[in-house]
Design a protein around this motif. Structure first.
Motif, PDB file in Angstrom:
ATOM      1  N   PRO A   1     -44.848  62.694  88.269  1.00 43.59           N
ATOM      2  CA  PRO A   1     -43.562  62.723  88.972  1.00 43.59           C
ATOM      3  C   PRO A   1     -43.753  62.568  90.480  1.00 43.59           C
ATOM      4  O   PRO A   1     -44.832  62.831  91.013  1.00 43.59           O
ATOM      5  N   ALA A   2     -42.708  62.140  91.152  1.00 44.65           N
ATOM      6  CA  ALA A   2     -42.769  61.974  92.607  1.00 44.65           C
ATOM      7  C   ALA A   2     -43.036  63.313  93.276  1.00 44.65           C
ATOM      8  O   ALA A   2     -42.298  64.280  93.047  1.00 44.65           O
ATOM      9  N   PRO A   3     -44.084  63.421  94.106  1.00 50.20           N
ATOM     10  CA  PRO A   3     -44.373  64.664  94.820  1.00 50.20           C
ATOM     11  C   PRO A   3     -43.450  64.802  96.034  1.00 50.20           C
ATOM     12  O   PRO A   3     -42.751  63.846  96.412  1.00 50.20           O
ATOM     13  N   PRO A   4     -43.424  65.962  96.674  1.00 57.08           N
ATOM     14  CA  PRO A   4     -42.574  66.146  97.856  1.00 57.08           C
ATOM     15  C   PRO A   4     -42.893  65.158  98.978  1.00 57.08           C
ATOM     16  O   PRO A   4     -42.030  64.862  99.800  1.00 57.08           O
ATOM     17  N   TYR A   5     -44.111  64.663  99.016  1.00 55.88           N
ATOM     18  CA  TYR A   5     -44.524  63.747 100.075  1.00 55.88           C
ATOM     19  C   TYR A   5     -44.557  62.308  99.559  1.00 55.88           C
ATOM     20  O   TYR A   5     -45.362  61.482  99.994  1.00 55.88           O
ATOM     21  N   ALA A   6     -43.644  61.973  98.642  1.00 55.15           N
ATOM     22  CA  ALA A   6     -43.636  60.648  98.018  1.00 55.15           C
ATOM     23  C   ALA A   6     -43.474  59.532  99.046  1.00 55.15           C
ATOM     24  O   ALA A   6     -43.927  58.401  98.817  1.00 55.15           O
ATOM     25  N   GLY A   7     -42.845  59.820 100.175  1.00 54.50           N
ATOM     26  CA  GLY A   7     -42.664  58.803 101.198  1.00 54.50           C
ATOM     27  C   GLY A   7     -43.966  58.264 101.765  1.00 54.50           C
ATOM     28  O   GLY A   7     -43.985  57.177 102.350  1.00 54.50           O
TER      29      GLY A   7
END
Length: 354
Positions: free
Chosen positions: A168-174
């Protein structure tokens, strides 16, 4: 100046294997001049030079080319032998296939694949590494290293079309779009990346002398970020970096209209293109200033007031507010922690000896 800083999340992940092996990571961080206290702040970042030093230290400490992150270690020299085997191939497709077969000889090693799907070539990590605490970071590193190695073998920059990740996308996906320079997707069945299949026919142009130079800097240099100039965001960022390199005091970063004119588009089109790439003029501007500030503080030679003025801040207080917003700490504290890390001492220890 100009190289992007690296989120503390990736620093923590890189340390995961050493911690699992029971290695004390504090001396490794100190060797890289990374303050251990920074790891507690999700907004913290380090310079590429610091991260490179850390990876080299982990490589030595774990005696594992996978930094202790995988199910089985990869002995030192394995990557070099694989690269040497690839040099004799006629083209990139044959070289990548040989590399995949090479690692397939080692039980417990990474299960890699290179496939042609119509106009695309796809590189994937087929074995599931999610059972390991930092397995997804290892999978990311494998994609990065193979992409950089492929570009090196043919002496050309290969732009990725996409990258996808089996988590899944982590909090720092950006961070991922910046790291891979392409659109990214999370929650995929496998971790991998795609690029134009025509690159598979590109001839291998490197030799043993070039390989020796590559290996001298590996694995850290292969994990460092690369800009390919293929996105509008990269071109805008380059305009900011160029302005900082001009050395004006204070720095004069170009406005939206100026950047748009250089790229032969209207300001509205520029804003739209950046939005499509998941960023904005302000975010890119702040990112360049943040990275330049962190690099300047880590170098430790420039007084904070002069650094603030060079970056275009009219007042020290404005610089302090911006730096706290970017990193969660003040410029003075960041420099103090970095100095203490380089000396192998914590702030309390330094105070006790003064």
């Amino acid at each position: 100046m100009g190289r992007r800083t690296i989120t503390v999340h990736h620093v923590r992940a890189a340390l995961g294997g050493a911690r699992r092996l029971g290695i004390d990571t504090v001396p490794l961080l100190q060797t890289a001049r990374i303050p251990p206290l920074l790891l507690a702040d999700d907004r913290a970042r380090v310079t590429p030079e610091q991260f490179t030093s850390l990876v080299k230290a982990l490589h030595r400490a774990t005696r594992d080319e996978f930094l202790g992150l995988g199910p089985t270690p990869s002995r030192n020299g394995t990557f070099a032998m694989m690269c040497s085997a690839c040099l004799g191939c006629r083209d990139l497709g044959a070289a990548l296939e040989r590399g995949v077969r090479f690692y397939g000889l080692f039980p417990g090693g990474p299960d890699l694949a290179v496939e042609r799907r119509g106009a695309e070539a796809v590189f994937t990590v087929r074995n599931d590494l999610r059972g390991y605490a930092e397995g997804r970071f290892l999978a990311e590193c494998l994609v990065i290293v193979w992409h950089r190695l492929a570009s090196w073998l043919i002496g050309r920059r290969i732009a990725l079309r996409w990258a996808e990740f089996a988590f899944p996308a982590p909090p720092y996906a950006g961070e991922y779009g910046l790291l891979f320079g392409c659109p990214v997707r999370f929650g995929a069945r496998r971790t991998g990346a795609g690029f134009d299949a025509h690159w598979l026919a590109a001839p291998v142009v490197r030799d043993e002398a070039g390989l020796a130079e590559l290996l001298r800097r590996a694995p850290a240099d292969l994990l460092s970020r690369r800009e390919y100039g293929t996105t509008v965001a990269e071109q805008v960022r380059r305009a900011f970096v160029t302005a900082l390199r001009e050395g004006r005091r204070p720095a004069r970063l170009p406005e939206v209209a100026q950047v748009a004119a250089r790229l032969a588009m209207s300001p509205a089109t520029l804003r739209r293109r950046l939005q499509e790439e998941g960023t904005s003029y302000r975010l890119l501007r702040d990112g360049v200033l943040r990275d330049a500030a962190i690099s300047g503080l880590a170098a430790g030679r420039e007084p904070i007031a002069e650094l603030a003025a060079r970056l275009g801040f009219s007042e020290d207080t404005a610089f302090h507010r911006a730096f706290r917003r970017w990193t969660g700490t003040t410029p003075g504290t960041y420099r103090l922690l970095g100095t203490a890390a380089g000396e192998g001492k914590g702030p309390l220890q330094r105070g006790q000896q003064s």
